[in-house]
Write an enzyme that holds these catalytic residues in place. Structure first.
Site, short mmCIF file in Angstrom:
data_model
loop_
_atom_site.label_atom_id
_atom_site.label_comp_id
_atom_site.label_asym_id
_atom_site.label_seq_id
_atom_site.Cartn_x
_atom_site.Cartn_y
_atom_site.Cartn_z
CG ASP A 1 40.48 54.86 47.96
OD1 ASP A 1 39.46 54.15 47.90
OD2 ASP A 1 40.63 55.77 48.79
CE LYS B 1 47.14 42.72 49.91
NZ LYS B 1 48.31 41.90 49.50
CE LYS C 1 48.53 45.23 39.30
NZ LYS C 1 49.30 43.97 39.23
CG HIS D 1 35.07 39.84 37.70
ND1 HIS D 1 34.45 38.62 37.53
CD2 HIS D 1 36.38 39.61 37.49
CE1 HIS D 1 35.35 37.71 37.20
NE2 HIS D 1 36.53 38.28 37.18
CG HIS D 2 34.25 45.62 43.08
ND1 HIS D 2 35.27 44.75 43.43
CD2 HIS D 2 34.60 46.82 43.61
CE1 HIS D 2 36.17 45.40 44.13
NE2 HIS D 2 35.79 46.65 44.26
NE ARG D 3 36.67 50.98 42.03
CZ ARG D 3 35.44 51.44 42.16
NH1 ARG D 3 34.49 51.05 41.34
NH2 ARG D 3 35.14 52.29 43.12
CE LYS E 1 48.92 36.72 45.88
NZ LYS E 1 49.05 38.08 46.44
N1 GLU Z 1 51.71 40.29 45.34
C1 GLU Z 1 51.54 41.57 45.90
C2 GLU Z 1 50.44 41.54 46.95
O1 GLU Z 1 50.15 40.53 47.53
C3 GLU Z 1 51.36 42.66 44.85
C4 GLU Z 1 50.19 42.54 43.96
C5 GLU Z 1 50.18 43.52 42.77
O2 GLU Z 1 51.04 44.38 42.72
O3 GLU Z 1 49.30 43.36 41.94
O4 GLU Z 1 49.91 42.55 47.31
#
Ligand code: GLU
Length: 477
Positions: free
Chosen positions: A105, A100, A76, A70-72, A112
């Protein structure tokens, strides 16, 4: 914290493998242990079980959403539908998302999701039912929202599932002005963005084009610079593998082998990727593609004579068993976690360059970021400035024509006068991102003695950024 996989991946503990890579990279940095432990840990793990009626029977569905960091905010990462889904896998994938996002950036923490189902063998109506129920579970626990956690497609999911998730979210949150930003990878007609579907595959190609441009690195691998003429083997003809293979042909590379679940095919003279895709769609299999040889096993295509191998399917595909037979000089990890730690040792010894997942498949989340920005700004990229740019370019062309007394043809003018459309802006933003990120990783790799691999360098670059973000937040003074 790590949970051993007990299904088909007997000996492979995915989350542990990610933690081990983290530890190796952290040795190059001087952050305190407590901070490193905070970065490494999975912050929230939401494990769900819910019933779904299939025919006359009820089935209990196993599903997860993990927010690693949760640092940002928001967090996602994609949602995967596969029978191999379990907590260990989702945790590992969420952690990879954190690193990633830092590498390219984009201002997100990693997350996930996963549902343990076979998307291929589940009827569409049932898939929709499960997706909508999963979304309601996320809403109930505040695990989804444009400023909270923003899912996207992953293995076994795509635009269709994202549209169901969006529709469910908007039904529960009517009037939420930024609600469309609760999910990315949506259809363009549902406020998605052009170029997102092919973004991961396209990002892989932009990255490889940059990687292959360094003469000294290529010389060490016994390769020439550039993608032209390079022989490519691809595992997986899903969204990522198909687009990577298809787009790399535009750069003059030759796709010589393709692997899928049902088998693998080989043609040293090159395969037309779109034609293979169409053949598979029509016949249900890669096999018996005109002019290509059917290989003995579905993994055999990874062992053919080639320069670059692109594993674009699942984790745990390049193992100690097949690593010794791999002939590629570069492995581009379009999938997440395709190479086991044991295989990696063997390949590094052989002098193979492994381009790590946390960098090379980051094109997807990069364009997801653009989509999220589009949703929050409520305007399509290019809409406000396309004509303005074209008028400026036209004025310049007119001036040059006046000064030189020469006239450009309409075709020449058309080439010069072109304001960016959404797809142009997305692709150029993606290319720039992949190039800049590689430069940063390569610099660390070259500058840091004892940095064994690009993976170690990529993890170190990511940890460094996340660590600094914790410092500036004031959490670790
Ligand atoms: N599932 C993709 C990944 O592993 C995309 C994730 C996303 O766009 O949030 O990078």
């Amino acid at each position: 914290m790590a949970v051993k996989k007990t299904d088909k991946h007997e000996e492979f503990d995915f989350f542990q493998a990610v933690e081990d890579n983290f530890e190796k990279a952290a040795r190059h940095l001087s952050f305190p242990k407590g901070l490193l432990n905070q970065i490494k840990a999975c912050n929230s793990v939401y494990q769900m079980r819910f019933p779904v009626k299939i025919g006359n029977e009820y089935q209990v569905i196993e599903a997860y959403r993990v927010q690693h960091s949760h640092h940002r905010m928001p967090t996602k990462g994609g949602i995967r539908y596969s029978l191999a889904v379990d907590q260990n896998e989702v945790m590992a994938l969420a952690a990879l998302m954190t690193y990633k996002c830092a590498i390219v950036d984009v201002p997100f923490g990693g997350a996930k999701g996963g549902i343990k189902i076979s998307p291929r063998n589940t009827p569409e109506a049932v898939l929709e039912n499960i997706t909508r129920r999963y979304t309601s579970e996320l809403i109930k626990k505040n695990f989804i929202g444009p400023g909270i956690d923003v899912p996207a497609p992953d293995y076994g999911t795509g635009e269709r599932e994202m549209a169901w998730i969006l529709d469910t979210y908007m039904t529960f949150k009517p009037g939420e002005i930024d609600g469309y930003g609760c999910i990315t990878g949506k259809p363009v007609s549902q406020n998605g963005i052009r170029g997102r579907t092919e973004a991961t595959g396209r990002g892989v190609v932009y990255a490889l084009n940059e990687i292959c441009s360094y003469a000294d690195d290529m010389k060490k691998l016994g390769l020439t610079t550039g993608l032209k003429g390079k022989k490519i083997a691809v595992q997986g003809l899903g969204n990522v593998g198909f687009h990577a293979a298809n787009i790399i042909q535009e750069y003059g590379a030759i796709v010589v082998a393709i692997c899928e679940q049902e088998g693998s095919i080989h043609n040293p003279k090159g395969l037309d990727v779109q034609a293979v895709f169409n053949h598979r769609k029509a016949t249900g299999s890669l096999k018996d593609f005109p002019g290509a040889k059917n290989l003995k096993t579905n993994l055999a295509g990874m062992e053919v004579d080639c320069d670059i191998l692109i594993p674009a399917a699942l984790e745990n595909q390049i193992t100690a068993t097949n690593a010794p037979n791999i002939k590629a000089k570069i492995i581009a990890e379009a999938a997440n976690g395709p190479t086991t730690p044991e295989a990696e040792k063997i390949l590094i010894k052989k002098g193979v360059m492994i381009v790590p997942d946390i960098y090379i498949n980051a094109g997807g989340v990069t364009v997801s970021y653009f989509e999220w920005l589009k949703n929050l700004s409520h305007v399509r990229f290019g809409r406000m400035n396309k004509r303005f740019e074209e008028k400026n370019q036209e004025a310049l062309v007119n001036l040059i024509e006046e000064m030189t007394g020469k006239k450009l043809s309409d075709k020449e003018k058309g080439r010069v006068i072109h304001g960016g459309d959404e797809i142009d802006i997305v692709n150029s933003g993606l290319e720039q991102t992949m190039i800049e990120a590689y430069k940063e990783i390569r610099k660390f790799w070259k500058d840091t003695k004892k940095c064994e691999s690009l993976r170690e360098a990529a993890f170190a670059v990511a940890i460094n950024k996340i660590g600094n973000s914790y410092y500036s937040m004031g959490v670790f003074p």
